[in-house]
Write a protein that holds these residues in place. Structure first.
Motif, PDB file in Angstrom:
ATOM      1  N   LEU A  10       0.811  -1.214   0.000  1.00  0.00           N
ATOM      2  CA  LEU A  10       0.000   0.000   0.000  1.00  0.00           C
ATOM      3  C   LEU A  10       0.851   1.275   0.000  1.00  0.00           C
ATOM      4  CD1 LEU A  10      -2.716  -1.108   2.602  1.00  0.00           C
ATOM      5  CD2 LEU A  10      -2.933  -1.031   0.104  1.00  0.00           C
ATOM      6  N   ALA A  11       2.179   1.106  -0.045  1.00  0.00           N
ATOM      7  CA  ALA A  11       3.116   2.244  -0.038  1.00  0.00           C
ATOM      8  C   ALA A  11       2.879   3.151   1.165  1.00  0.00           C
ATOM      9  CB  ALA A  11       3.021   3.036  -1.343  1.00  0.00           C
ATOM     10  N   TYR A  45      -5.290 -13.974  10.549  1.00  0.00           N
ATOM     11  CA  TYR A  45      -6.697 -13.586  10.435  1.00  0.00           C
ATOM     12  C   TYR A  45      -6.905 -12.133  10.801  1.00  0.00           C
ATOM     13  CZ  TYR A  45      -7.285 -13.895  15.530  1.00  0.00           C
ATOM     14  OH  TYR A  45      -7.177 -13.702  16.881  1.00  0.00           O
ATOM     15  N   ARG A  46      -6.063 -11.588  11.687  1.00  0.00           N
ATOM     16  CA  ARG A  46      -6.160 -10.164  11.993  1.00  0.00           C
ATOM     17  C   ARG A  46      -5.578  -9.324  10.860  1.00  0.00           C
ATOM     18  NH1 ARG A  46      -4.188 -11.459  17.565  1.00  0.00           N
ATOM     19  NH2 ARG A  46      -6.045 -11.764  18.866  1.00  0.00           N
ATOM     20  N   LEU A  47      -4.499  -9.795  10.267  1.00  0.00           N
ATOM     21  CA  LEU A  47      -3.892  -9.060   9.168  1.00  0.00           C
ATOM     22  C   LEU A  47      -4.871  -8.916   8.009  1.00  0.00           C
ATOM     23  CD1 LEU A  47      -1.077  -7.827   8.455  1.00  0.00           C
ATOM     24  CD2 LEU A  47      -0.674  -9.926   7.151  1.00  0.00           C
ATOM     25  N   ARG A  48      -5.672  -9.934   7.775  1.00  0.00           N
ATOM     26  CA  ARG A  48      -6.659  -9.876   6.699  1.00  0.00           C
ATOM     27  C   ARG A  48      -7.610  -8.688   6.897  1.00  0.00           C
ATOM     28  NH1 ARG A  48      -7.472 -11.991   1.645  1.00  0.00           N
ATOM     29  NH2 ARG A  48      -6.276 -13.764   2.419  1.00  0.00           N
ATOM     30  N   HIS A  49      -8.060  -8.488   8.126  1.00  0.00           N
ATOM     31  CA  HIS A  49      -8.976  -7.378   8.397  1.00  0.00           C
ATOM     32  C   HIS A  49      -8.243  -6.040   8.445  1.00  0.00           C
ATOM     33  CE1 HIS A  49     -12.362 -10.013   8.924  1.00  0.00           C
ATOM     34  NE2 HIS A  49     -11.686 -10.735   9.791  1.00  0.00           N
ATOM     35  N   LEU A  50      -7.006  -6.043   8.957  1.00  0.00           N
ATOM     36  CA  LEU A  50      -6.224  -4.811   8.955  1.00  0.00           C
ATOM     37  C   LEU A  50      -6.010  -4.318   7.531  1.00  0.00           C
ATOM     38  CD1 LEU A  50      -4.502  -2.707  10.509  1.00  0.00           C
ATOM     39  CD2 LEU A  50      -2.550  -4.264  10.186  1.00  0.00           C
ATOM     40  N   ARG A  51      -5.793  -5.233   6.600  1.00  0.00           N
ATOM     41  CA  ARG A  51      -5.604  -4.854   5.200  1.00  0.00           C
ATOM     42  C   ARG A  51      -6.789  -4.033   4.686  1.00  0.00           C
ATOM     43  NH1 ARG A  51      -4.193  -9.320   3.604  1.00  0.00           N
ATOM     44  NH2 ARG A  51      -1.973  -8.952   3.175  1.00  0.00           N
ATOM     45  N   THR A  52      -7.980  -4.421   5.053  1.00  0.00           N
ATOM     46  CA  THR A  52      -9.177  -3.696   4.613  1.00  0.00           C
ATOM     47  C   THR A  52      -9.154  -2.258   5.105  1.00  0.00           C
ATOM     48  OG1 THR A  52     -10.490  -5.734   4.594  1.00  0.00           O
ATOM     49  CG2 THR A  52     -11.700  -3.646   4.729  1.00  0.00           C
ATOM     50  N   ALA A  53      -8.820  -2.072   6.392  1.00  0.00           N
ATOM     51  CA  ALA A  53      -8.807  -0.728   6.969  1.00  0.00           C
ATOM     52  C   ALA A  53      -7.704   0.127   6.357  1.00  0.00           C
ATOM     53  CB  ALA A  53      -8.638  -0.814   8.477  1.00  0.00           C
ATOM     54  N   LEU A  54      -6.507  -0.425   6.221  1.00  0.00           N
ATOM     55  CA  LEU A  54      -5.398   0.364   5.696  1.00  0.00           C
ATOM     56  C   LEU A  54      -5.593   0.686   4.220  1.00  0.00           C
ATOM     57  CD1 LEU A  54      -2.260  -1.139   7.476  1.00  0.00           C
ATOM     58  CD2 LEU A  54      -3.735   0.766   8.168  1.00  0.00           C
ATOM     59  N   GLN A 108      -6.526   4.713  -0.015  1.00  0.00           N
ATOM     60  CA  GLN A 108      -7.383   5.305  -1.043  1.00  0.00           C
ATOM     61  C   GLN A 108      -7.615   6.785  -0.768  1.00  0.00           C
ATOM     62  OE1 GLN A 108     -10.843   2.814  -0.774  1.00  0.00           O
ATOM     63  NE2 GLN A 108      -9.867   1.061  -1.774  1.00  0.00           N
ATOM     64  N   ALA A 109      -7.842   7.121   0.501  1.00  0.00           N
ATOM     65  CA  ALA A 109      -8.037   8.533   0.864  1.00  0.00           C
ATOM     66  C   ALA A 109      -6.773   9.329   0.593  1.00  0.00           C
ATOM     67  CB  ALA A 109      -8.452   8.635   2.328  1.00  0.00           C
ATOM     68  N   ARG A 110      -5.622   8.742   0.876  1.00  0.00           N
ATOM     69  CA  ARG A 110      -4.348   9.412   0.566  1.00  0.00           C
ATOM     70  C   ARG A 110      -4.222   9.656  -0.935  1.00  0.00           C
ATOM     71  NH1 ARG A 110       0.233   5.316   0.457  1.00  0.00           N
ATOM     72  NH2 ARG A 110      -1.108   4.791  -1.325  1.00  0.00           N
ATOM     73  N   ILE A 162      -6.099  13.201   2.675  1.00  0.00           N
ATOM     74  CA  ILE A 162      -5.331  13.196   3.917  1.00  0.00           C
ATOM     75  C   ILE A 162      -3.845  13.297   3.606  1.00  0.00           C
ATOM     76  CG2 ILE A 162      -7.037  11.801   5.146  1.00  0.00           C
ATOM     77  CD1 ILE A 162      -5.172   9.378   4.770  1.00  0.00           C
ATOM     78  N   TRP A 163      -3.085  13.609   4.626  1.00  0.00           N
ATOM     79  CA  TRP A 163      -1.629  13.530   4.577  1.00  0.00           C
ATOM     80  C   TRP A 163      -1.224  12.278   5.352  1.00  0.00           C
ATOM     81  CZ3 TRP A 163       2.133  16.443   8.206  1.00  0.00           C
ATOM     82  CH2 TRP A 163       3.466  16.279   7.770  1.00  0.00           C
TER      83      TRP A 163
END
Length: 307
Positions: A88-89, A262-271, A276-278, A283-284
């Motif tokens: 996600l850079a 299994y947590r990383l899978r959901h974290l990926r969605t949030a990040l 996308q907003a960046r 956002i900065w």
């Protein structure tokens, strides 16, 4: 006999009360109103001694269950998180225990290679900083700073105490040993100047205790899906709020927690939502050190507004 109550309660006297609605206005780079960063906690814990988060009831030492769970973060979880951040850079503010240089130097090298900001985080998270006397606390701050400079080529500008453990002198000692900002205080959504002894000062950059996987997932037993939704909800609300004031949103992550598959899978969605907003310019996406530098530049142009 009547009881006399003091007019004022004891205070730290580090900063004055100032409501969020009565602050100087400014913008982040590219005209953004919301600055977002990841606080990536990479930590090492002594085997058979000291503090540490637990996935199960603490056992008499050596507590193999809980030590092994935490060590998963350095061996596996951190590397999976870095793969996600790379995809996600996303930069991070990496909160580094200097014990990692002895235990797993490859991990710190990977953070440096990514261009992440290295932030002082004590020697080990098996220890509390706030119990040290002034001489030993000063020595800890100096040793961590000097070793990070020697090993990684960058002296940390910022500090987060292990377990957010402060003595009454911690802000003073940070300013006196060359640190420019602290992440210890979670009292605001904007950076502000803290007073230190001798007429000095120290930036306080907001660090999250709500958007933080330890209190939420370990402390409150929140599911990973709910934690991911919490990050997105918090972001969207703060994006709306930032129309009125420039704000800072941090997300605090520990690889032995969110690095579990299994947590990383959901974290990926949030990040991905934040990335996308960046990309849209909403956002900065930055680091704590860049936040402190930016408000420092504004303060030099507009002195006295950030106290």
């Amino acid at each position: 006999m009547s009881t006399r109550w003091p007019d004022r309660l004891p205070t730290h006297d580090r900063f004055d009360y100032r409501p969020i609605t009565r602050r100087p206005d400014y913008t982040w780079p590219n005209g953004a109103r919301l600055a977002v960063y990841i606080g990536f906690n990479v930590e090492h814990f002594a085997f058979g001694d000291g503090l540490g988060a637990c996935i199960g009831p603490a056992s008499p030492q050596p507590d193999v269950l809980n030590h092994g769970w935490r060590e998963y973060g350095n061996r596996v979880g951190a590397w999976r998180c870095l793969e996600l951040f790379d995809a996600l850079a996303l930069p991070t503010g990496a909160l580094v225990n200097t014990a990692l240089y002895d235990h797993c130097p490859e991990l710190v090298q990977a953070l440096v290679a990514r261009g992440d900001e290295l932030i002082g985080h004590g020697h080990s998270n098996a220890e509390r900083q706030g119990v040290l006397d002034e001489e030993h606390e000063r020595a800890l701050l100096m040793r961590c700073r000097e070793r990070m400079l020697r090993e990684s080529g960058q002296a940390p500008a910022g500090w987060l105490s292990p377990w957010i453990s402060e003595s009454a002198l911690t802000p003073d000692l940070l300013a006196e040993t060359g640190y420019g900002y602290t992440l210890n205080w979670c009292h605001d959504d904007q950076p502000l100047r803290m007073r230190t002894r001798g007429g000095g000062s120290l930036w306080s950059v907001p660090y999250p205790q709500e958007l933080n996987d330890i209190p939420m997932i370990v402390g409150r037993l929140m599911d990973a899906r709910d934690f991911s939704a919490m990050v997105v909800d918090n972001f969207e609300e703060m994006l709306d709020q930032s129309r009125a004031q420039p704000l800072v949103m941090g997300v605090a992550l520990h690889p032995y927690i969110v690095g579990q598959p299994y947590r990383l899978r959901h974290l990926r969605t949030a990040l991905a939502r934040l990335a996308q907003a960046r990309d849209r310019g909403d956002i900065w996406f930055t680091t704590p050190g860049a936040i402190a530098s930016h408000v420092g530049e504004i303060e030099r142009e507009r002195p006295g507004e950030f106290g």
